[in-house]
Design a protein around this motif. Structure first.
Motif, PDB file in Angstrom:
ATOM      1  N   MET A 117      -6.707  -4.164  -6.019  1.00 41.83           N
ATOM      2  CA  MET A 117      -7.344  -3.599  -4.833  1.00 41.83           C
ATOM      3  C   MET A 117      -6.542  -2.404  -4.341  1.00 41.83           C
ATOM      4  SD  MET A 117      -7.396  -3.348  -1.332  1.00 41.83           S
ATOM      5  CE  MET A 117      -8.777  -2.479  -0.604  1.00 41.83           C
ATOM      6  N   SER A 118      -7.239  -1.351  -3.946  1.00 42.48           N
ATOM      7  CA  SER A 118      -6.524  -0.259  -3.295  1.00 42.48           C
ATOM      8  C   SER A 118      -7.419   0.453  -2.299  1.00 42.48           C
ATOM      9  CB  SER A 118      -5.972   0.744  -4.305  1.00 42.48           C
ATOM     10  OG  SER A 118      -4.992   1.546  -3.676  1.00 42.48           O
ATOM     11  N   GLY A 119      -6.771   1.070  -1.331  1.00 46.41           N
ATOM     12  CA  GLY A 119      -7.508   1.806  -0.304  1.00 46.41           C
ATOM     13  C   GLY A 119      -7.207   3.287  -0.410  1.00 46.41           C
ATOM     14  N   ARG A 143      -7.525   6.836   1.761  1.00 51.22           N
ATOM     15  CA  ARG A 143      -7.818   7.411   3.074  1.00 51.22           C
ATOM     16  C   ARG A 143      -8.839   8.535   2.964  1.00 51.22           C
ATOM     17  NH1 ARG A 143      -2.148   8.762   5.388  1.00 51.22           N
ATOM     18  NH2 ARG A 143      -1.856   8.868   3.146  1.00 51.22           N
ATOM     19  N   MET A 146     -11.492   0.932  -2.035  1.00 51.71           N
ATOM     20  CA  MET A 146     -12.088   1.003  -0.704  1.00 51.71           C
ATOM     21  C   MET A 146     -11.740   2.297   0.011  1.00 51.71           C
ATOM     22  SD  MET A 146     -10.747  -1.327   2.402  1.00 51.71           S
ATOM     23  CE  MET A 146      -9.498  -0.097   2.786  1.00 51.71           C
ATOM     24  N   ALA A 184     -10.756   3.824   3.258  1.00 55.29           N
ATOM     25  CA  ALA A 184     -10.155   3.243   4.463  1.00 55.29           C
ATOM     26  C   ALA A 184     -10.602   3.986   5.717  1.00 55.29           C
ATOM     27  CB  ALA A 184      -8.638   3.244   4.323  1.00 55.29           C
ATOM     28  N   HIS A 244      -9.021   2.540   9.062  1.00 55.44           N
ATOM     29  CA  HIS A 244      -7.640   3.004   9.233  1.00 55.44           C
ATOM     30  C   HIS A 244      -7.586   4.423   9.798  1.00 55.44           C
ATOM     31  CE1 HIS A 244      -5.903  -0.225   6.504  1.00 55.44           C
ATOM     32  NE2 HIS A 244      -5.047  -0.169   7.498  1.00 55.44           N
ATOM     33  N   TYR A 290      -1.453  -1.273  11.840  1.00 54.13           N
ATOM     34  CA  TYR A 290      -1.989  -0.663  10.615  1.00 54.13           C
ATOM     35  C   TYR A 290      -1.654  -1.494   9.362  1.00 54.13           C
ATOM     36  CZ  TYR A 290      -2.822   3.207   7.249  1.00 54.13           C
ATOM     37  OH  TYR A 290      -3.264   3.985   6.202  1.00 54.13           O
ATOM     38  N   GLN A 337      -4.196  -3.346   6.613  1.00 57.16           N
ATOM     39  CA  GLN A 337      -4.058  -3.087   5.184  1.00 57.16           C
ATOM     40  C   GLN A 337      -3.894  -4.391   4.407  1.00 57.16           C
ATOM     41  OE1 GLN A 337      -1.498   0.166   4.175  1.00 57.16           O
ATOM     42  NE2 GLN A 337      -1.329  -0.428   2.019  1.00 57.16           N
ATOM     43  N   ASP A 395      -7.257  -5.961   4.022  1.00 53.23           N
ATOM     44  CA  ASP A 395      -8.009  -5.306   2.935  1.00 53.23           C
ATOM     45  C   ASP A 395      -7.675  -5.932   1.581  1.00 53.23           C
ATOM     46  OD1 ASP A 395      -8.942  -3.373   4.721  1.00 53.23           O
ATOM     47  OD2 ASP A 395      -7.279  -1.991   4.284  1.00 53.23           O
ATOM     48  N   ILE A 396      -6.371  -6.111   1.380  1.00 50.44           N
ATOM     49  CA  ILE A 396      -5.900  -6.549   0.067  1.00 50.44           C
ATOM     50  C   ILE A 396      -6.230  -8.017  -0.186  1.00 50.44           C
ATOM     51  CG2 ILE A 396      -3.835  -6.906  -1.371  1.00 50.44           C
ATOM     52  CD1 ILE A 396      -2.537  -4.595   0.343  1.00 50.44           C
ATOM     53  N   VAL A 440      -1.780  -3.941  -6.428  1.00 46.29           N
ATOM     54  CA  VAL A 440      -2.195  -2.857  -5.547  1.00 46.29           C
ATOM     55  C   VAL A 440      -1.623  -1.541  -6.065  1.00 46.29           C
ATOM     56  CG1 VAL A 440      -2.271  -2.081  -3.142  1.00 46.29           C
ATOM     57  CG2 VAL A 440      -2.043  -4.521  -3.648  1.00 46.29           C
ATOM     58  N   VAL A 492      -0.485   1.734  -5.687  1.00 41.94           N
ATOM     59  CA  VAL A 492      -0.146   2.677  -4.613  1.00 41.94           C
ATOM     60  C   VAL A 492       1.161   3.386  -4.951  1.00 41.94           C
ATOM     61  CG1 VAL A 492      -1.266   1.603  -2.608  1.00 41.94           C
ATOM     62  CG2 VAL A 492       0.961   0.775  -3.383  1.00 41.94           C
ATOM     63  N   GLN A 551       3.880   3.592   0.146  1.00 38.78           N
ATOM     64  CA  GLN A 551       3.213   2.381   0.624  1.00 38.78           C
ATOM     65  C   GLN A 551       4.017   1.112   0.343  1.00 38.78           C
ATOM     66  OE1 GLN A 551       0.130   2.287   2.349  1.00 38.78           O
ATOM     67  NE2 GLN A 551       0.675   4.449   2.503  1.00 38.78           N
ATOM     68  N   HIS A 609       4.586  -1.182   3.352  1.00 37.13           N
ATOM     69  CA  HIS A 609       3.377  -1.903   3.749  1.00 37.13           C
ATOM     70  C   HIS A 609       3.125  -3.094   2.822  1.00 37.13           C
ATOM     71  CE1 HIS A 609       1.537   1.848   5.923  1.00 37.13           C
ATOM     72  NE2 HIS A 609       2.546   1.313   6.569  1.00 37.13           N
TER      73      HIS A 609
HETATM   74  N1  TRP Z   1      -2.450   2.902   3.821  1.00 37.19           N
HETATM   75  C1  TRP Z   1      -2.965   3.455   2.598  1.00 37.19           C
HETATM   76  C2  TRP Z   1      -2.594   4.944   2.542  1.00 37.19           C
HETATM   77  O1  TRP Z   1      -2.188   5.492   3.532  1.00 37.19           O
HETATM   78  C3  TRP Z   1      -4.467   3.304   2.497  1.00 37.19           C
HETATM   79  C4  TRP Z   1      -4.884   1.874   2.437  1.00 37.19           C
HETATM   80  C5  TRP Z   1      -5.645   1.213   3.330  1.00 37.19           C
HETATM   81  C6  TRP Z   1      -4.596   0.969   1.382  1.00 37.19           C
HETATM   82  N2  TRP Z   1      -5.858  -0.061   2.940  1.00 37.19           N
HETATM   83  C7  TRP Z   1      -5.229  -0.265   1.752  1.00 37.19           C
HETATM   84  C8  TRP Z   1      -3.857   1.061   0.207  1.00 37.19           C
HETATM   85  C9  TRP Z   1      -5.126  -1.373   0.929  1.00 37.19           C
HETATM   86  C10 TRP Z   1      -3.756  -0.073  -0.608  1.00 37.19           C
HETATM   87  C11 TRP Z   1      -4.388  -1.277  -0.236  1.00 37.19           C
HETATM   88  O2  TRP Z   1      -2.730   5.554   1.519  1.00 37.19           O
END
Ligand code: TRP
Length: 334
Positions: free
Chosen positions: A9-11, A13, A42, A44, A47, A130, A134, A137-138, A146, A148, A152, A155
């Motif tokens: 999973m990854s987000g 922005r 995803m 975000a 966020h 924040y 996050q 999300d994961i 993840v 990233v 990150q 986090h």
């Molecule tokens: N915080 C991450 C960024 O700034 C973006 C993000 C949001 C994310 N939710 C996440 C990354 C879940 C990994 C998993 O790039």
């Protein structure tokens, strides 16, 4: 998507406009992962509300992020590509996790401190929590990996702590997520101004965006910082020349790289030719992606379908997790 694949999973922005550093550092990894893992990627958007309360450009930014990732090779039929705000279960899980996150640790988070400094008049609770969002999300998909970057890591470590606390208090529901990248170290794409890596930069000529037109790409390459040329055979390269060769390796053929390496080593290199070649190969690399992004952006019906399809896949996985979560917490009275 098969059942026994591990979950990733990854987000992303929705700040729009991918550059070459994002492409080689992140998106390329996603594209490789979609073949071997069950992937949830995803946008975000929630966020982004912590730092961008003005949502006038949000829709456009979300569309661009989707279009750029698809144009780079993410396949919405292989991965769940969705928007955070479409999955209400995320917000519910975020609320439960907030009871497991302590003010002290949240205040110590580097990204929180940085952002608080940047927006002293808007140090909102969303900014503070924040990393909790996050984590939601994961673990909403009980993801193990993840993809990233380094920024990150903190986090992710917090996510592991929240997971540990949840599992300890309510029983083993979640695997501990860890940062993951394919094989060797992530490729660093150097900036065109001779130092550091390519990033969103003050110097607009130091970074090449996938949205840059051909002329702008060539101009940026032409303006790249160089030294005065090799003074002896097989000389060490200065950092700025090394950077140009690194970029050449990313977009040019092996033969081309070899030719310029030889020219450099025997002092016959002409930097103008090197830049001309790099500019041409860069254009060849970027222009099809740019055209694809633009044609996707024009097709709002397609984008809607992508978002709906992604949300559906994501909701299915979220629903299963949330049933386990509510039961584990003890929110079941009949
Ligand atoms: N915080 C991450 C960024 O700034 C973006 C993000 C949001 C994310 N939710 C996440 C990354 C879940 C990994 C998993 O790039």
């Amino acid at each position: 998507m098969s059942k026994n694949k591990e979950i990733v999973m990854s987000g992303i922005r929705p700040t729009g406009f991918l550059h070459l550093g994002n492409y080689f550092g992140a998106v390329k990894n996603y594209v490789r992962m979609q073949e071997e893992y069950e992937c949830f990627f995803m946008v975000a958007d929630l966020h982004s509300l912590t730092t961008h309360p003005d949502t006038k450009g949000l829709k456009q930014n979300v569309h661009r992020v989707l279009a750029e990732n698809i144009a780079c090779g993410l396949d919405p039929n292989k991965v769940a590509l969705y928007c955070q705000s479409h999955i209400y279960e995320t917000s519910e899980l975020y609320l439960y996790l907030n009871m497991l996150a302590y003010k002290g640790e949240l205040e110590k988070t580097t990204t929180f401190k940085d952002k608080a400094r940047l927006q002293p008049d808007n140090i909102n609770a969303g900014l503070l929590t924040y990393p909790v969002l996050q984590t939601a999300d994961i673990i909403l998909h009980r993801a193990k990996y993840v993809p990233v970057g380094k920024d990150q890591e903190q986090h992710l470590e917090m996510a592991r702590n929240f997971v540990k606390r949840f599992n300890h208090r309510y029983g083993e529901v979640f695997p501990a997520p860890s940062a993951f990248n394919f094989g060797e170290e992530l490729i660093k794409v150097p900036s065109l101004d001779g130092s550091g890596k390519m990033s969103k930069s003050e110097n607009q000529y130091a970074t090449i965006y996938l949205s840059d037109d051909d002329e702008l790409i060539r101009t940026k390459v032409k303006k790249a910082k160089m030294d005065s040329g090799p003074k002896e055979m097989n000389a060490m390269k200065s950092p700025e020349v090394e950077n140009i060769f690194l970029l050449l390796k990313l977009v040019s053929s092996g033969d081309t790289v070899k030719k310029f390496e030889e020219d450099y080593n025997n002092c016959t290199i002409k930097y103008g030719d090197l830049k001309g070649q790099l500019g041409a190969d860069m254009v060849k690399f970027i222009s099809p992606i740019r055209e694809k992004v633009n044609s996707i952006l024009e097709d709002e019906r397609y984008l809607k379908q992508v978002m709906e399809q992604g949300a559906e896949k994501s909701r299915k996985s979220a629903k299963t997790t949330m049933e386990l979560v509510r039961e584990a917490i003890g929110l079941k009275y009949f």
